[in-house]
Scaffold this active site. Sequence first.
Site, mmCIF file in Angstrom:
data_model
loop_
_atom_site.group_PDB
_atom_site.id
_atom_site.type_symbol
_atom_site.label_atom_id
_atom_site.label_comp_id
_atom_site.label_asym_id
_atom_site.label_seq_id
_atom_site.Cartn_x
_atom_site.Cartn_y
_atom_site.Cartn_z
ATOM 1 N N GLU A 43 25.462 12.694 -0.077
ATOM 2 C CA GLU A 43 24.453 12.127 0.837
ATOM 3 C C GLU A 43 23.426 11.321 0.059
ATOM 4 O OE1 GLU A 43 25.114 11.533 4.025
ATOM 5 O OE2 GLU A 43 25.325 13.693 4.324
ATOM 6 N N HIS A 44 23.158 10.125 0.588
ATOM 7 C CA HIS A 44 22.230 9.178 -0.049
ATOM 8 C C HIS A 44 22.720 8.780 -1.444
ATOM 9 C CE1 HIS A 44 19.187 9.039 3.109
ATOM 10 N NE2 HIS A 44 19.503 10.294 3.330
ATOM 11 N N ASP A 186 29.465 4.447 6.189
ATOM 12 C CA ASP A 186 29.800 4.610 7.599
ATOM 13 C C ASP A 186 30.842 3.595 8.060
ATOM 14 O OD1 ASP A 186 27.762 6.378 7.234
ATOM 15 O OD2 ASP A 186 26.276 5.247 8.378
HETATM 16 C C1 GLA Z 1 23.052 6.604 6.726
HETATM 17 C C2 GLA Z 1 23.557 5.284 6.118
HETATM 18 C C3 GLA Z 1 24.650 5.557 5.082
HETATM 19 C C4 GLA Z 1 24.207 6.600 4.062
HETATM 20 C C5 GLA Z 1 23.650 7.836 4.766
HETATM 21 C C6 GLA Z 1 23.082 8.846 3.805
HETATM 22 O O1 GLA Z 1 24.065 7.192 7.488
HETATM 23 O O2 GLA Z 1 24.075 4.452 7.129
HETATM 24 O O3 GLA Z 1 24.999 4.359 4.451
HETATM 25 O O4 GLA Z 1 23.288 6.068 3.155
HETATM 26 O O5 GLA Z 1 22.638 7.498 5.698
HETATM 27 O O6 GLA Z 1 24.075 9.370 2.994
#
Ligand code: GLA
Length: 392
Positions: A43-44, A186
């Site tokens: 995540e992130h 995503d």
């Molecule tokens: C959102 C963004 C992704 C990613 C996540 C965190 O979903 O669209 O690109 O950075 O946050 O992991």
Amino acid sequence: MAEAAELGSARLLAAACREHEAAFGRAPVLAAWAPGRVNLIGEHTDYNCGFVLPMALQLGTVLVGSPTKDGTISIITTSADADKPRRVEFPTPSQSSPLSPGQPRWANYVKGVIQHYKGGPMPGFSAVIASDIPLGGGLSSSAALEVATYTFLQQLCPDDSDLVAKALLCQKAEHTFANMPCGIMDQFISAMGKEGHALLIDCRSLETVLVPLSDASLAVLITNSNVRHTLTGSEYPTRRRQCEEAAAALGKESLRDATMAELEAAKSRLGEEVYRRARHVIGEIARTEQAAQALKNRDYKTFGKLMVESHNSLRDDYEVSCPELDELVAAALEVKGVYGSRMTGGGFGGCTVTLLKAEAAEEAQRHIQEKYSRTATFYLTKPSEGAKVLPL
Ligand code: GLA
């Protein structure tokens, strides 16, 4: 497993077709579907050139439509949660009159993809959108809409790009039309998901590796906190900037290239907060690689432990969790048969993801709801295919 996704998309397709006939007086001739996603770990890390490990959901977004001769694009969304108006109309873009973002916000994802699309020439068309992904729930309803739009356009006026170019263009649409500086996770998983698999994405090389996730004794439970704190808008770009600041201070192109030892050595030169942000990212990138290996080995205990470490780091170092997500994770971890649980997606609300024994799934939902101070929504979902054309 494929059946649930097919049932879901068939239901959406029927609803969208009915609406198209009612609103435009003719049946649609083209249809596309793209899934939402849940991120298992990583995540992130995507905008830090690191690793992510998402899977595509059986929940998704359908777009149906048909070409017209008047050079106008008319789009309707059936989503009750979308901002109004639910119908928009604009001329097909040209070099002298490009599209620009505006109100309503839901249409920006569609407009952005139309504007950047490289196939052509694009005729006018009518279209209807239907989705079963909760809007703003952290399951990538926006990426699914972008990728469904792109998949629809590929039938209307074909292009010759591959899946990577497709995902990158959808990301560009989100940056420029929704003003959200997201990473690539995503759009990649929505375009490239595979049934029965999670996808390990190397966000630096853009290479992907499928990791099997079809063990019948295992379940992935998504729990929607049904809260979304409004600070998301400004917090995400701030985190991105802090990561860039840390990478620059370490003399690296991105935090992917930094080690924990290098970070520790530079600690006194970084602000305390920036240091903690970088500590999350560097740790999370390593955890994601380890977790992918653990999943390959069917070592769910290790995978679960890494999920919990990920959550704690997101809560304490990256500060993107919230009390509701923490409550849901704590409740899940009390259930026998749960391997691990964590917040998933951008944070500040949205969903948690829990890896557990399939036989524990019912008890987990009962217990989490009993402990949670609000009403949760549960989704038991299997990894699904990425975007596809739906036959009409
Ligand atoms: C959102 C963004 C992704 C990613 C996540 C965190 O979903 O669209 O690109 O950075 O946050 O992991």
